[in-house]
Design a protein around this motif. Structure first.
Motif, PDB file in Angstrom:
ATOM      1  N   ARG A  90       0.849  -1.197   0.000  1.00  0.00           N
ATOM      2  CA  ARG A  90       0.000   0.000   0.000  1.00  0.00           C
ATOM      3  C   ARG A  90       0.881   1.243   0.000  1.00  0.00           C
ATOM      4  N   ASN A  91       2.192   1.044  -0.110  1.00  0.00           N
ATOM      5  CA  ASN A  91       3.157   2.136   0.014  1.00  0.00           C
ATOM      6  C   ASN A  91       3.768   2.588  -1.307  1.00  0.00           C
ATOM      7  N   LYS A  92       3.279   2.093  -2.408  1.00  0.00           N
ATOM      8  CA  LYS A  92       3.841   2.433  -3.710  1.00  0.00           C
ATOM      9  C   LYS A  92       3.207   3.715  -4.250  1.00  0.00           C
ATOM     10  N   GLU A  93       4.038   4.578  -4.795  1.00  0.00           N
ATOM     11  CA  GLU A  93       3.530   5.800  -5.446  1.00  0.00           C
ATOM     12  C   GLU A  93       2.688   5.393  -6.654  1.00  0.00           C
ATOM     13  N   ALA A  94       1.509   5.977  -6.761  1.00  0.00           N
ATOM     14  CA  ALA A  94       0.625   5.688  -7.885  1.00  0.00           C
ATOM     15  C   ALA A  94      -0.305   6.881  -8.095  1.00  0.00           C
ATOM     16  N   THR A  95      -0.784   7.017  -9.325  1.00  0.00           N
ATOM     17  CA  THR A  95      -1.762   8.067  -9.593  1.00  0.00           C
ATOM     18  C   THR A  95      -3.031   7.758  -8.810  1.00  0.00           C
ATOM     19  N   GLU A  96      -3.876   8.767  -8.644  1.00  0.00           N
ATOM     20  CA  GLU A  96      -5.104   8.576  -7.877  1.00  0.00           C
ATOM     21  C   GLU A  96      -5.919   7.395  -8.397  1.00  0.00           C
ATOM     22  N   ARG A  97      -5.987   7.256  -9.700  1.00  0.00           N
ATOM     23  CA  ARG A  97      -6.766   6.165 -10.301  1.00  0.00           C
ATOM     24  C   ARG A  97      -6.273   4.791  -9.851  1.00  0.00           C
ATOM     25  N   TRP A  98      -4.948   4.625  -9.733  1.00  0.00           N
ATOM     26  CA  TRP A  98      -4.360   3.326  -9.413  1.00  0.00           C
ATOM     27  C   TRP A  98      -3.874   3.223  -7.964  1.00  0.00           C
ATOM     28  N   ALA A  99      -4.158   4.217  -7.141  1.00  0.00           N
ATOM     29  CA  ALA A  99      -3.674   4.221  -5.756  1.00  0.00           C
ATOM     30  C   ALA A  99      -4.282   3.072  -4.946  1.00  0.00           C
ATOM     31  N   ALA A 100      -3.479   2.534  -4.049  1.00  0.00           N
ATOM     32  CA  ALA A 100      -3.951   1.486  -3.134  1.00  0.00           C
ATOM     33  C   ALA A 100      -4.874   2.110  -2.094  1.00  0.00           C
ATOM     34  N   SER A 101      -5.788   1.299  -1.586  1.00  0.00           N
ATOM     35  CA  SER A 101      -6.711   1.762  -0.553  1.00  0.00           C
ATOM     36  C   SER A 101      -6.656   0.816   0.649  1.00  0.00           C
ATOM     37  N   ASP A 102      -6.894   1.371   1.838  1.00  0.00           N
ATOM     38  CA  ASP A 102      -7.017   0.573   3.056  1.00  0.00           C
ATOM     39  C   ASP A 102      -8.463   0.170   3.317  1.00  0.00           C
ATOM     40  N   ASP A 103      -9.377   0.651   2.492  1.00  0.00           N
ATOM     41  CA  ASP A 103     -10.802   0.385   2.662  1.00  0.00           C
ATOM     42  C   ASP A 103     -11.170  -0.914   1.935  1.00  0.00           C
ATOM     43  N   PRO A 104     -11.590  -1.956   2.652  1.00  0.00           N
ATOM     44  CA  PRO A 104     -11.936  -3.235   2.010  1.00  0.00           C
ATOM     45  C   PRO A 104     -13.045  -3.131   0.961  1.00  0.00           C
ATOM     46  N   ARG A 105     -13.835  -2.049   0.983  1.00  0.00           N
ATOM     47  CA  ARG A 105     -14.904  -1.880  -0.013  1.00  0.00           C
ATOM     48  C   ARG A 105     -14.406  -1.228  -1.298  1.00  0.00           C
ATOM     49  N   HIS A 106     -13.199  -0.673  -1.266  1.00  0.00           N
ATOM     50  CA  HIS A 106     -12.625   0.018  -2.424  1.00  0.00           C
ATOM     51  C   HIS A 106     -12.185  -1.013  -3.470  1.00  0.00           C
ATOM     52  N   TRP A 107     -12.315  -0.676  -4.745  1.00  0.00           N
ATOM     53  CA  TRP A 107     -11.957  -1.616  -5.813  1.00  0.00           C
ATOM     54  C   TRP A 107     -10.475  -1.987  -5.773  1.00  0.00           C
ATOM     55  N   ASN A 108      -9.611  -1.134  -5.241  1.00  0.00           N
ATOM     56  CA  ASN A 108      -8.177  -1.423  -5.213  1.00  0.00           C
ATOM     57  C   ASN A 108      -7.683  -1.554  -3.768  1.00  0.00           C
ATOM     58  N   TYR A 109      -8.465  -2.269  -2.964  1.00  0.00           N
ATOM     59  CA  TYR A 109      -8.063  -2.576  -1.597  1.00  0.00           C
ATOM     60  C   TYR A 109      -6.797  -3.422  -1.647  1.00  0.00           C
TER      61      TYR A 109
END
Length: 126
Positions: free
Chosen positions: A54-73
């Motif tokens: 979850r610590n990798k730099e990414a654009t907002e579209r591809w950013a990791a999320s800590d929210d289990p409901r998020h598509w990119n959890y």
């Protein structure tokens, strides 16, 4: 690949041999959840290593999320393997690679060590 000592230690534990060779595999490098994907060979055994982060730099579209409901959890794939959900369709002929090990790393990343598929890349068969 950074942290080679950590990777080599994991490879020795999972594959039971020293001298692991890490070959990068094609994946989406923009995805903030994927720290990298490699085919790892040691001795006569091989596996696929996928590092979830979850610590990798990414654009907002591809950013990791800590929210289990998020598509990119960022831990979704780890949870799928831990729960056994990855194997639920196996009786119907759809099979996921077997989880060999899930390593929780000191930096907070998770390393999925998966059964290596047999055969060539799908890219070769187009």
């Amino acid at each position: 690949m950074p942290e080679t000592t950590l990777q080599d230690t994991e490879a020795r534990e999972v594959l039971g041999a020293d001298g692991a060779v890490f070959d990068p595999l094609v994946h989406n490098p923009k995805n903030g959840v994927t720290g990298g994907v490699w085919r790892v060979s040691a001795g006569r055994r091989s596996a696929v290593l996928k590092v979830l982060t979850r610590n990798k730099e990414a654009t907002e579209r591809w950013a990791a999320s800590d929210d289990p409901r998020h598509w990119n959890y960022w831990r979704r794939e780890a949870h799928v393997y831990e729960s056994g959900l990855a194997q639920v369709w196996q009786p119907y002929g759809i099979r996921a690679p077997r989880l060999l090990a899930l390593v929780e790393r000191p930096d907070g990343d998770a390393a999925l060590w998966l059964e290596a598929p047999v055969g060539g890349s799908g890219r070769r068969h187009r």
